[in-house]
Write a protein that holds these residues in place. Structure first.
Motif, PDB file in Angstrom:
ATOM      1  N   ARG A   9     143.905  36.864  13.500  1.00 23.64           N
ATOM      2  CA  ARG A   9     144.692  37.279  14.648  1.00 23.64           C
ATOM      3  C   ARG A   9     146.161  36.969  14.391  1.00 23.64           C
ATOM      4  O   ARG A   9     146.497  35.950  13.801  1.00 23.64           O
ATOM      5  CB  ARG A   9     144.244  36.560  15.934  1.00 23.64           C
ATOM      6  CG  ARG A   9     142.812  36.840  16.306  1.00 23.64           C
ATOM      7  CD  ARG A   9     142.431  36.125  17.591  1.00 23.64           C
ATOM      8  NE  ARG A   9     142.946  36.814  18.764  1.00 23.64           N
ATOM      9  CZ  ARG A   9     143.870  36.329  19.595  1.00 23.64           C
ATOM     10  NH1 ARG A   9     144.405  35.156  19.368  1.00 23.64           N
ATOM     11  NH2 ARG A   9     144.264  37.033  20.645  1.00 23.64           N
ATOM     12  N   LEU A  10     147.037  37.856  14.878  1.00 24.80           N
ATOM     13  CA  LEU A  10     148.470  37.695  14.647  1.00 24.80           C
ATOM     14  C   LEU A  10     149.237  38.112  15.885  1.00 24.80           C
ATOM     15  O   LEU A  10     148.981  39.165  16.467  1.00 24.80           O
ATOM     16  CB  LEU A  10     148.908  38.539  13.446  1.00 24.80           C
ATOM     17  CG  LEU A  10     150.396  38.442  13.059  1.00 24.80           C
ATOM     18  CD1 LEU A  10     150.699  37.057  12.495  1.00 24.80           C
ATOM     19  CD2 LEU A  10     150.747  39.522  12.035  1.00 24.80           C
ATOM     20  N   TYR A  11     150.205  37.289  16.274  1.00 25.59           N
ATOM     21  CA  TYR A  11     151.102  37.609  17.387  1.00 25.59           C
ATOM     22  C   TYR A  11     152.279  38.419  16.853  1.00 25.59           C
ATOM     23  O   TYR A  11     152.875  38.097  15.814  1.00 25.59           O
ATOM     24  CB  TYR A  11     151.617  36.319  18.031  1.00 25.59           C
ATOM     25  CG  TYR A  11     152.688  36.540  19.066  1.00 25.59           C
ATOM     26  CD1 TYR A  11     152.360  36.932  20.357  1.00 25.59           C
ATOM     27  CD2 TYR A  11     154.031  36.344  18.747  1.00 25.59           C
ATOM     28  CE1 TYR A  11     153.349  37.142  21.314  1.00 25.59           C
ATOM     29  CE2 TYR A  11     155.031  36.542  19.691  1.00 25.59           C
ATOM     30  CZ  TYR A  11     154.672  36.943  20.978  1.00 25.59           C
ATOM     31  OH  TYR A  11     155.651  37.141  21.913  1.00 25.59           O
ATOM     32  N   VAL A  12     152.631  39.487  17.571  1.00 23.59           N
ATOM     33  CA  VAL A  12     153.795  40.307  17.228  1.00 23.59           C
ATOM     34  C   VAL A  12     154.645  40.500  18.483  1.00 23.59           C
ATOM     35  O   VAL A  12     154.180  40.259  19.598  1.00 23.59           O
ATOM     36  CB  VAL A  12     153.382  41.680  16.656  1.00 23.59           C
ATOM     37  CG1 VAL A  12     152.599  41.514  15.360  1.00 23.59           C
ATOM     38  CG2 VAL A  12     152.566  42.472  17.671  1.00 23.59           C
ATOM     39  N   THR A  13     155.868  40.918  18.305  1.00 22.81           N
ATOM     40  CA  THR A  13     156.753  41.130  19.456  1.00 22.81           C
ATOM     41  C   THR A  13     156.878  42.598  19.840  1.00 22.81           C
ATOM     42  O   THR A  13     157.271  42.915  20.961  1.00 22.81           O
ATOM     43  CB  THR A  13     158.150  40.565  19.173  1.00 22.81           C
ATOM     44  OG1 THR A  13     158.678  41.186  17.998  1.00 22.81           O
ATOM     45  CG2 THR A  13     158.090  39.050  18.955  1.00 22.81           C
TER      46      THR A  13
END
Length: 244
Positions: A9-13
């Motif tokens: 899982r990866l957070y992006v803006t």
């Protein structure tokens, strides 16, 4: 739709939707390409705290640059938790732990509070935000808590919405069982206040106890470290009167 915890899982803006692209920074590129050794077309889960969670494909533009192509919405964006988590900052390693556990246990707002016994002079808001994102990536949370600027305890209490119940952990409480106190509270929005390593001063405790919107609870007969007390308090409150 349930979270797939086997996928990275990866957070992006960037915004996430069909036909869009989400850019990644160099640290994410290095982690995905060199640490995990993922290739063009491999898939991960991405989220931005607004548009839910998406299954996305890696698209390499070069060895050092890639973007993410959203393919399918896997989870809709939930309502942001309404719990305000107020805490006296600790030293870095223990503060990191405290923030991570608060995110895992449903804090919607992270509010640093300066008390008379707070020993940390400088508070790294960016570090708190980074730890909140990391915790969300690891435990499947989609709503990233808002991190507020530090407030002195007096200012926090003066500006507090009296319709929101504030629960504070009182090491000087005259009982050891918090359950009956929590179960007797009406269903209202909540805030939780955790004191510093040295505890609240007598003056602060008297002020807190004098306010009609404040409820003091004990955490048992054992003396807990501040970061341990934070986890214990959140677990008790969420299990008894929270959003679980």
């Amino acid at each position: 739709m349930r979270a797939n915890y086997k996928m990275q899982r990866l957070y992006v803006t960037d915004d996430l939707k069909q036909g869009s692209r989400a850019d990644t920074g160099p640290e994410a590129v290095n982690y995905l390409a060199n640490v995990l050794r993922m290739k063009d077309g491999d898939e991960i889960l991405v989220f931005n705290g607004r548009d839910g969670e998406w299954r996305a494909a890696l698209r390499f533009e070069s060895k050092k640059k890639l973007y993410l192509e959203p393919i399918e919405l896997t989870r809709k964006q939930p309502v942001t938790p309404d719990l305000i988590y107020c805490f006296a900052p600790l030293k870095q390693g223990r503060l990191d732990y405290l923030v991570q556990k608060a995110v895992e246990m449903g804090a919607g707002i992270l509010q640093p509070v300066i008390t008379q016994h707070t020993q940390v002079a400088r508070i790294g808001i960016e570090r708190i935000e980074s730890n909140a994102i990391e915790a969300a990536e690891q435990c499947g949370v989609l709503a990233i808590p808002t991190t507020r600027e530090p407030l002195k305890l007096e200012k926090l209490l003066d500006d507090w919405d009296p319709a929101r119940r504030l629960i504070f952990c009182d090491e000087g409480h005259d009982t050891h069982n918090p359950l009956s106190l929590l179960q007797s509270l009406p269903k209202t929005p909540l805030g939780v206040l955790i004191g510093p390593e040295g505890g609240f001063s007598d003056q602060e405790r008297q002020k807190l106890r004098s306010l009609p919107f404040v409820t003091a609870i004990p955490l048992g007969q054992r003396i807990l470290r501040a970061d341990t007390a934070a986890v214990a308090a959140l677990a008790l409150i969420q299990a008894t009167i929270g959003d679980w």
